[in-house]
Structure formats: C-alpha cells, structure tokens
Design an enzyme around this catalytic site. Sequence first.
Site, PDB file in Angstrom:
ATOM      1  N   ASP A 144       0.754   6.035  49.118  1.00 12.63           N
ATOM      2  CA  ASP A 144       0.071   5.940  50.412  1.00 12.63           C
ATOM      3  C   ASP A 144      -1.436   5.882  50.117  1.00 12.63           C
ATOM      4  OD1 ASP A 144      -1.247   6.532  52.817  1.00 12.63           O
ATOM      5  OD2 ASP A 144      -0.045   8.268  53.333  1.00 12.63           O
ATOM      6  N   GLU A 169       6.522  10.641  48.518  1.00 11.66           N
ATOM      7  CA  GLU A 169       5.268   9.952  48.856  1.00 11.66           C
ATOM      8  C   GLU A 169       4.062  10.691  48.276  1.00 11.66           C
ATOM      9  OE1 GLU A 169       4.995   9.310  53.085  1.00 11.66           O
ATOM     10  OE2 GLU A 169       2.935   8.571  52.996  1.00 11.66           O
ATOM     11  N   LYS A 215      -0.699   1.404  55.742  1.00 13.21           N
ATOM     12  CA  LYS A 215      -1.403   1.834  56.950  1.00 13.21           C
ATOM     13  C   LYS A 215      -2.552   0.863  57.115  1.00 13.21           C
ATOM     14  CE  LYS A 215      -0.506   6.783  56.430  1.00 13.21           C
ATOM     15  NZ  LYS A 215      -1.087   8.090  56.066  1.00 13.21           N
ATOM     16  N   GLY A 218       1.561   6.213  59.513  1.00 12.81           N
ATOM     17  CA  GLY A 218       0.840   6.519  60.748  1.00 12.81           C
ATOM     18  C   GLY A 218      -0.291   7.488  60.485  1.00 12.81           C
ATOM     19  N   LYS A 225      10.803  12.606  57.622  1.00 13.00           N
ATOM     20  CA  LYS A 225       9.878  12.827  56.500  1.00 13.00           C
ATOM     21  C   LYS A 225       9.281  14.214  56.688  1.00 13.00           C
ATOM     22  CE  LYS A 225       5.100  11.262  55.895  1.00 13.00           C
ATOM     23  NZ  LYS A 225       4.216  10.091  55.738  1.00 13.00           N
ATOM     24  N   SER A 253       7.471  12.135  61.134  1.00 11.39           N
ATOM     25  CA  SER A 253       6.816  12.864  60.058  1.00 11.39           C
ATOM     26  C   SER A 253       6.611  14.293  60.553  1.00 11.39           C
ATOM     27  CB  SER A 253       5.476  12.173  59.751  1.00 11.39           C
ATOM     28  OG  SER A 253       4.723  12.937  58.839  1.00 11.39           O
ATOM     29  N   LYS A 257       6.487  17.105  55.290  1.00  9.64           N
ATOM     30  CA  LYS A 257       5.319  17.364  54.472  1.00  9.64           C
ATOM     31  C   LYS A 257       5.646  18.538  53.557  1.00  9.64           C
ATOM     32  CE  LYS A 257       2.465  14.392  56.334  1.00  9.64           C
ATOM     33  NZ  LYS A 257       1.771  13.359  55.545  1.00  9.64           N
ATOM     34  N   ASP A 264       6.568  14.011  51.715  1.00  8.40           N
ATOM     35  CA  ASP A 264       5.196  13.514  51.519  1.00  8.40           C
ATOM     36  C   ASP A 264       4.331  14.692  51.087  1.00  8.40           C
ATOM     37  OD1 ASP A 264       2.713  12.305  51.550  1.00  8.40           O
ATOM     38  OD2 ASP A 264       2.754  11.732  53.672  1.00  8.40           O
TER      39      ASP A 264
END
Length: 379
Positions: free
Chosen positions: A248, A223, A272, A300, A170, A144, A172, A198
């Site tokens: 998420d 996400e 998670k 995570g 992934k 990530s 952000k 995400d």
Amino acid sequence: MTTTITPLTLKQIELREIKLDLVEPFQISSGTTTSRRILLVNQTFDNGITVWSEVTAGEMPNYSPETIDTSWLIITKYLANILLNRPLTTPQQAHVVLNQTVKGHKMAKAGLEMGIWAAFAIQAGVSLSRYINGTRSSILSGVSVGIQDSPTALVNRVKDYLTQGYKKIKIKIKPGKDIEYVDALSRIIPDGVQLMVDANNAYTLQDMDVLKQLDTYNLLMIEQPLAWDDIYLHRKLQQVLKTPVCLDESITSVEKAQEMIELDSGRIINIKPGRVGGFSQSIAIHDLAQAHNIPVWCGGMLESGIGRSYNVALASLSNFSLPGDISPSNRYWKQDIVTPEWTMKADGTIEVPTSIPGLGVEVNEAMIDDLTIRKELIQ
Ligand code: OSB
Ligand code: MG
C-alpha cells in the site's frame, strides 16, 4: 475517423475544509481517528462545468507525509497557478504539468487531477466509470476494521459486519495485537468471505516469528507489514512467506509498482488514487499489474461520499478483481454529503453508477456549507 477534442480550461478552484464525525473511532498501528477533517475541492471550468473532488490526506502525517494542511498550502501556493487558465486537451496532461515543477505532494495533486478527469467525463456526457473504460457494473465491497480492545470485541464487531454482507474482512494489526486476534477471527469467518490483515508498517524483519505465524492462517494477503517506503526488505519477507504480501504505502507511482513486481516484493497491489497522484497513475499501475497477472484492489482513506465516487469508478476497471476497502456510507458517517448515499446490497456489492455523466451522485452543497470550517477561492 477523427474525433474533435474540446480543451477544458480551469478558471476557479475553491477549497473547503469540513469536519465530519466517524460513526466509530478507527485505530491503525500509528494512530486513532474519531472525527475527520476533510479537504474538498470544487473546480469550475470555462464551459461552466463544475466538479467536486477530495484530497485524501489525513489530519496527521501518520499514514503518509502529507496532511490536509500541507495540501492546502501546496494547492494554494503552487498547484493552482499551474492549472488555472491552461487549456487541457486530456486529463493526463494535468498529471504531466503538475509533475514538471512540483515534487511529491501526490494527494494534493490528485485532489485536483481527479476532478479534471470527472470534468472530462461530464464534457463527454458519460459516467466517470465509462470514461475510463470501466467494465464492472458493480464492485465487491470490503470492510477495514480498526484495532479493537480485545479479540472478543473484534469478533463481535466482525459478526455484525458479516450479517451486513461484506465479502472481505480486513483487520488492522500491530505487535501484540495480531496472532490472538487473527486466531479468534479465523474461527468465525464463513466460507466465501476472505480475511486479511493490514499492519501499516508496524513490523520489521526482526518480527519474523510473528510474521511466519500469520503465514499459517491462509490469509488473503498481508498488507504493508514493513516500512512505509520500503520495497527491498519486503522482497526478503515475500520470499519466505506463502501468503501474498500486498503493498500500500510503498507504491507511490507506476515505477514503484514495476519495482515491486520485478523484485517479487509483493504479489498484490492496493491502489489508492490519492496516494499515487490521481487517476493517470492509478490507471497506469492497474494496466501494468494486469500485464503481469498481479491482482489489484482499491484501498480507502475514510473518504466522504465524494472521494468514494472516484474510488467506485476506478474499481470498475477489469483488473480490480479483489474486493476493495470501499464500504457504503453508513460504515463511516451518520449522514454522508452525497445523494444518494453509497449503499451495499446484501450480497456485498456496490453498484457502479453508469447512466449519469460524471460522479453519479449529487453533492449536498447545503450540508457542506453547514460543515465548512475554512474556505478559500483561487482564480
Ligand atoms: O492503510 O489502508 C490503510 C485508512 C486510513 C489510512 C490508511 C488506511 C486506511 C484504511 C481505511 O484501511 C479503509 C477505508 O477507507 O475504509
Ligand atoms: Mg493499508
């Protein structure tokens, strides 16, 4: 055939706050982390078993309402008394009793509940993965990547991760740091590597133009684009996107997962364990998703090697079919607090420890002592 169940009774809980610097800052749409305050839990049971576990709350309430300070308070003032000196015949019972009198505070609860799962695994003489019926001997690792200063900086960062073998990238995103970044990256991602974004709830349905543009990049998933506790509006979005929406933040229980599935508000779930209150709910969500052909993956929270060991065990369940945000220790820390550290092979996989009872790694207690900035014993 009858199996004898030996109950476990929790006798003592020690909380530790440690400070651990990340190897590089991690920026999401709502804030940046450069150094982590991590809440560790050490539980001792009547038969002498001791286990380490981790509360995954952050320092700031920018991902979920919980922080390590709220968790400390809730554990010491309420949760410890519920569990101490109460014989438990299954780890699921811990989840049940914690929820009878305390609402919310799932990360605080999970920090205790997951340690209890590990204690039962140790008592049974098996790894945590085996104890929960995990079937994978290795898991696919992803990385990530935090928001970078420019698309070029992102491309350079990701090139480095690609040479290390990660099979899922992934990134952000947030408004203004989205299309250009995805576009630049889509040109360098090789076959066999999956790309996803995400947003950590940085968008609304007013941003439909941008969201529809993202939809043209064949992303593995988008996400949590909309509000952190929303399921209803995500349905409106999923109905017009071909890219799967992954939830998420919004999935905090098996009931929320059911809501997402039945409303078709998303087609993938990030599990998670901290966010959902521990392994009991994580396994229930995994099983429900599997029955509906909804893939799941393990997210995570920038965990230390202790929290990571729980994520690795969880991700060994059969429906964790997509690479998780479970990166090796060196993606986060100069030195991790477990031995051996978590490592990734060149093919982008992390081995699931299955031969040692419990977590499968040793906790470096001397290092934890050095890093401790606060501790409290409850018995
Ligand atoms: O939204 O998945 C998230 C880290 C902190 C808070 C929220 C998130 C994340 C990550 C990190 O994406 C994943 C990791 O631990 O590597
Ligand atoms: Mg997320």
